[in-house]
Design a protein around this motif. Structure first.
Motif, PDB file in Angstrom:
ATOM      1  N   UNK A  18       0.818  -1.206   0.000  1.00  0.00           N
ATOM      2  CA  UNK A  18       0.000   0.000   0.000  1.00  0.00           C
ATOM      3  C   UNK A  18       0.856   1.263   0.000  1.00  0.00           C
ATOM      4  N   UNK A  19       2.114   1.148   0.398  1.00  0.00           N
ATOM      5  CA  UNK A  19       3.006   2.304   0.363  1.00  0.00           C
ATOM      6  C   UNK A  19       3.221   2.797  -1.068  1.00  0.00           C
ATOM      7  N   UNK A  20       3.082   1.879  -2.047  1.00  0.00           N
ATOM      8  CA  UNK A  20       3.387   2.209  -3.440  1.00  0.00           C
ATOM      9  C   UNK A  20       2.153   2.445  -4.289  1.00  0.00           C
ATOM     10  N   UNK A  21       0.977   2.329  -3.696  1.00  0.00           N
ATOM     11  CA  UNK A  21      -0.243   2.424  -4.482  1.00  0.00           C
ATOM     12  C   UNK A  21      -1.117   3.575  -4.001  1.00  0.00           C
ATOM     13  N   UNK A  22      -2.119   3.874  -4.779  1.00  0.00           N
ATOM     14  CA  UNK A  22      -3.090   4.903  -4.433  1.00  0.00           C
ATOM     15  C   UNK A  22      -4.468   4.274  -4.520  1.00  0.00           C
ATOM     16  N   UNK A  23      -5.137   4.185  -3.402  1.00  0.00           N
ATOM     17  CA  UNK A  23      -6.474   3.597  -3.338  1.00  0.00           C
ATOM     18  C   UNK A  23      -7.268   4.332  -2.270  1.00  0.00           C
ATOM     19  N   UNK A  24      -8.472   3.882  -2.011  1.00  0.00           N
ATOM     20  CA  UNK A  24      -9.310   4.652  -1.095  1.00  0.00           C
ATOM     21  C   UNK A  24      -8.794   4.625   0.343  1.00  0.00           C
ATOM     22  N   UNK A  25      -7.994   3.618   0.677  1.00  0.00           N
ATOM     23  CA  UNK A  25      -7.415   3.562   2.019  1.00  0.00           C
ATOM     24  C   UNK A  25      -6.258   4.553   2.147  1.00  0.00           C
ATOM     25  N   UNK A  26      -5.362   4.541   1.178  1.00  0.00           N
ATOM     26  CA  UNK A  26      -4.238   5.469   1.242  1.00  0.00           C
ATOM     27  C   UNK A  26      -4.716   6.911   1.129  1.00  0.00           C
ATOM     28  N   UNK A  27      -5.799   7.143   0.383  1.00  0.00           N
ATOM     29  CA  UNK A  27      -6.355   8.488   0.293  1.00  0.00           C
ATOM     30  C   UNK A  27      -6.993   8.919   1.609  1.00  0.00           C
ATOM     31  N   UNK A  28      -7.570   7.957   2.322  1.00  0.00           N
ATOM     32  CA  UNK A  28      -8.128   8.270   3.651  1.00  0.00           C
ATOM     33  C   UNK A  28      -7.008   8.639   4.614  1.00  0.00           C
ATOM     34  N   UNK A  29      -5.866   7.941   4.531  1.00  0.00           N
ATOM     35  CA  UNK A  29      -4.719   8.292   5.379  1.00  0.00           C
ATOM     36  C   UNK A  29      -4.215   9.694   5.030  1.00  0.00           C
ATOM     37  N   UNK A  30      -4.195  10.008   3.723  1.00  0.00           N
ATOM     38  CA  UNK A  30      -3.766  11.337   3.293  1.00  0.00           C
ATOM     39  C   UNK A  30      -4.710  12.403   3.846  1.00  0.00           C
ATOM     40  N   UNK A  31      -6.020  12.154   3.742  1.00  0.00           N
ATOM     41  CA  UNK A  31      -7.003  13.102   4.259  1.00  0.00           C
ATOM     42  C   UNK A  31      -6.821  13.317   5.758  1.00  0.00           C
ATOM     43  N   UNK A  32      -6.546  12.228   6.483  1.00  0.00           N
ATOM     44  CA  UNK A  32      -6.301  12.345   7.913  1.00  0.00           C
ATOM     45  C   UNK A  32      -5.102  13.253   8.172  1.00  0.00           C
ATOM     46  N   UNK A  33      -4.000  13.015   7.467  1.00  0.00           N
ATOM     47  CA  UNK A  33      -2.798  13.812   7.663  1.00  0.00           C
ATOM     48  C   UNK A  33      -3.021  15.286   7.373  1.00  0.00           C
ATOM     49  N   UNK A  34      -3.871  15.584   6.392  1.00  0.00           N
ATOM     50  CA  UNK A  34      -4.151  16.977   6.040  1.00  0.00           C
ATOM     51  C   UNK A  34      -5.138  17.618   7.004  1.00  0.00           C
ATOM     52  N   UNK A  35      -5.874  16.813   7.752  1.00  0.00           N
ATOM     53  CA  UNK A  35      -6.928  17.330   8.631  1.00  0.00           C
ATOM     54  C   UNK A  35      -6.453  17.642  10.036  1.00  0.00           C
ATOM     55  N   UNK A  36      -5.400  16.950  10.499  1.00  0.00           N
ATOM     56  CA  UNK A  36      -4.932  17.178  11.872  1.00  0.00           C
ATOM     57  C   UNK A  36      -4.061  18.436  11.929  1.00  0.00           C
ATOM     58  N   UNK A  37      -4.029  19.113  13.080  1.00  0.00           N
ATOM     59  CA  UNK A  37      -3.051  20.205  13.242  1.00  0.00           C
ATOM     60  C   UNK A  37      -1.646  19.645  13.068  1.00  0.00           C
ATOM     61  N   UNK A  38      -0.737  20.468  12.598  1.00  0.00           N
ATOM     62  CA  UNK A  38       0.634  19.994  12.377  1.00  0.00           C
ATOM     63  C   UNK A  38       1.230  19.517  13.701  1.00  0.00           C
ATOM     64  N   UNK A  39       1.567  18.209  13.822  1.00  0.00           N
ATOM     65  CA  UNK A  39       2.085  17.701  15.100  1.00  0.00           C
ATOM     66  C   UNK A  39       3.503  18.175  15.386  1.00  0.00           C
TER      67      UNK A  39
END
Length: 285
Positions: A18-39
């Protein structure tokens, strides 16, 4: 950070491809990273640092660990050069007292349970990353309580991530089911979701469920979930994404203190498939 409690999450990472692909799971992880305050830093409890003690990575420059075999060279070439944080390692050891937490300065690093999700959530690899090991000799209640003890870190700008899978049975993998699960996998995933959305503390008691033995044949991938449930301390979790891979792997992910809108994500299709030429799996670890 003051006045704002950092969210937390459990991310179902599936297999390292999954590190090398783009699917609805990896996009959900991306959305999470963009949604949280910068840690200020990230503390990850990964299924893949399952060992005989409780320890935390304390090196300033953790190495990228490729802890798998039988995958294409492209995956072994992946690097996630995030810095470490000896300061955070000391904080983790302090909040976990009286539980002893060893300071690992040269043994572990950033394993694929961590970098396969952070590559999508925080692709710049600029935020310090520390890992907390899973002590194989401790029971579920111990891990749940250790998760509770980590809660003060959220008020210090620390993002805590559990990386594993609610259902993870590699011996039962079925390549003919790229996007679905066995009946027992679906049932256990459903009861886990209901528990996390209503009474997170009770996930430690799901070992009494009739489907538990098949869904969780070894505890390594389930234990990171207990840390996020412990952090919740009764607060309901929100499902970030759900789904299954290869019949016997749940890709479900949950957030704590953050609701992400994944309706606009562009990823589609199933999770990455395991290579079909992998040798017969004799262990779930």
């Amino acid at each position: 950070m003051t006045g704002q409690r950092m969210p937390a999450a459990f991310l179902g990472h599936g297999n390292p491809m999954n590190a090398l692909t783009r699917n609805r799971y990896t996009e959900a992880w991306r959305t999470f990273g963009e949604s949280v305050p910068r840690p200020r830093a990230i503390l990850v409890v990964s299924a893949h640092w399952y060992t005989n003690a409780t320890a935390v990575t304390a090196m300033p420059r953790p190495r990228t660990i490729h802890d798998f075999y039988g995958f294409p060279q492209e995956l072994f070439d992946v690097e996630y050069p995030a810095p470490g944080s000896p300061e955070l390692a000391e904080q983790v050891a302090d909040v976990c007292k009286p539980t002893w937490v060893g300071q690992d300065i040269d043994s572990w690093g950033i394993d694929h349970g961590t970098w396969s999700v952070l590559l999508h959530a925080f692709p710049d690899a600029q935020i310090p990353v520390v890992q907390l090991s899973l002590n194989a000799f401790k029971d579920f209640d111990h891990h749940l309580e250790l998760g509770r003890k980590l809660a003060p870190l959220r008020d210090e700008g620390i993002l805590i991530v559990g990386s594993g899978n609610v259902v993870h049975n590699l011996r039962a993998v079925d390549y003919r089911q790229p996007e679905s699960g066995y009946d027992w996998a679906l049932r256990f995933d459903d009861v886990a979701r209901e528990t996390l959305e209503n009474s997170p503390n009770e996930v430690a008691a799901l070992d009494g469920h009739p489907d538990f033995a098949r869904a969780v044949p070894t505890p390594d991938h389930y234990l990171p979930l207990l840390y996020i449930a412990g952090l919740a301390d009764g607060e309901p979790l929100e499902q970030l994404v759900d789904g299954h891979a290869a019949g016997s792997i749940s890709m479900a992910a949950y957030t704590l203190g953050l609701k992400c809108d994944t309706s606009a994500t562009t990823g589609a299709g199933p999770a990455a498939e395991l290579p079909e030429d992998l040798q017969a799996i004799d262990s779930n670890l």
